[in-house]
Design an enzyme around this catalytic site. Structure first.
Site, PDB file in Angstrom:
ATOM      1  N   ARG A  75       0.822  -1.215   0.000  1.00 26.44           N
ATOM      2  CA  ARG A  75       0.000   0.000   0.000  1.00 26.44           C
ATOM      3  C   ARG A  75       0.855   1.263   0.000  1.00 26.44           C
ATOM      4  NH1 ARG A  75      -4.741  -1.759   4.272  1.00 26.44           N
ATOM      5  NH2 ARG A  75      -5.116  -3.795   3.348  1.00 26.44           N
ATOM      6  N   CYS A  76       1.862   1.255  -0.809  1.00 24.78           N
ATOM      7  CA  CYS A  76       2.826   2.349  -0.864  1.00 24.78           C
ATOM      8  C   CYS A  76       2.741   3.033  -2.224  1.00 24.78           C
ATOM      9  CB  CYS A  76       4.227   1.768  -0.637  1.00 24.78           C
ATOM     10  SG  CYS A  76       5.579   2.959  -0.740  1.00 24.78           S
ATOM     11  N   ALA A  77       3.120   4.284  -2.278  1.00 26.69           N
ATOM     12  CA  ALA A  77       3.147   4.997  -3.558  1.00 26.69           C
ATOM     13  C   ALA A  77       4.135   4.359  -4.536  1.00 26.69           C
ATOM     14  CB  ALA A  77       3.514   6.463  -3.324  1.00 26.69           C
ATOM     15  N   PHE A  78       5.077   3.572  -4.026  1.00 28.67           N
ATOM     16  CA  PHE A  78       6.076   2.923  -4.871  1.00 28.67           C
ATOM     17  C   PHE A  78       5.724   1.475  -5.208  1.00 28.67           C
ATOM     18  CE2 PHE A  78       8.468   6.175  -2.475  1.00 28.67           C
ATOM     19  CZ  PHE A  78       8.912   6.928  -3.543  1.00 28.67           C
ATOM     20  N   THR A  79       4.553   1.008  -4.813  1.00 22.07           N
ATOM     21  CA  THR A  79       4.188  -0.403  -5.012  1.00 22.07           C
ATOM     22  C   THR A  79       4.242  -0.820  -6.476  1.00 22.07           C
ATOM     23  OG1 THR A  79       2.839  -0.390  -3.015  1.00 22.07           O
ATOM     24  CG2 THR A  79       2.392  -2.135  -4.593  1.00 22.07           C
TER      25      THR A  79
END
Length: 196
Positions: A75-79
């Site tokens: 659930r990360c902006a970098f996923t």
């Protein structure tokens, strides 16, 4: 839920935590000395494969390979970097590269789910085939010993999800890349090709 609101919390958290985009935008080459070798003959880092009972000694399993180690979160902006990581693995595994992922909930609670949910997410959403390991701690006093060794040999602990350590065939950490370095960037590909 829109993608912006779904991923917005991670981006906002990074800003509020004082994350420096300048620091993250660069890769850091690690000065080479004998201390950078985390996989010596007597090193043992035994970690369980994601969603299974199978234990593996990381150094023994990947001896002689070029290894890209990544702490991941769903659930990360970098996923979306899972795509680029899988492409690296697919493109270079026949030449000796392996990508290995370690889910972690250490940064802004962005990997809260259990292992089965993480495994399903990686496989079904991004088609991840590279090896994934048990959810672990990657920072602080309770970090997994393998990650403590990476931090000691590679100029510090991860500062966010999708931090990457590059290990050569002799088991030395040769470079680390911040979350902002995309797996398909020229910088990443050049570093990998240089040591393959």
């Amino acid at each position: 839920m829109t993608q912006l609101s779904h991923w917005g919390l991670g981006a906002l958290s990074a800003i509020l935590l004082g994350v420096s985009a300048t620091w993250y935008a660069s890769a850091r080459e690690v000065p080479q000395d004998p201390g950078n070798r985390i996989c010596s003959d007597n090193a043992r880092y035994t970690i369980r494969r994601l969603g299974s009972d199978r234990m593996e000694d990381i150094c023994a399993t990947y001896r002689g390979k070029v290894v890209l180690v990544v702490n991941t979160a769903s659930r990360c902006a970098f996923t979306d970097q899972y795509r680029g990581l899988e492409k690296l693995y697919s493109d270079y595994r026949d030449r000796g590269l392996v990508v290995i992922g370690f889910p972690s909930n250490d940064f802004a609670g962005q990997e809260p789910d259990g292992e089965q949910a993480i495994n399903n997410f990686c496989r079904m959403t991004y088609g991840v085939q590279f090896p994934m390991y048990a959810k672990i701690r990657v920072i602080g006093d309770n970090a997994e010993p393998f990650y403590k060794a990476l931090a000691n040999a590679g100029n510090g602990q991860p500062r966010w999800n999708f931090h990457k350590y590059l290990i050569d065939r002799e088991g030395r950490v040769v470079e680390n890349f911040s979350s902002y370095i995309d797996p398909q960037s020229g910088k990443m590909i050049r570093a990998i090709e240089r040591i393959l």
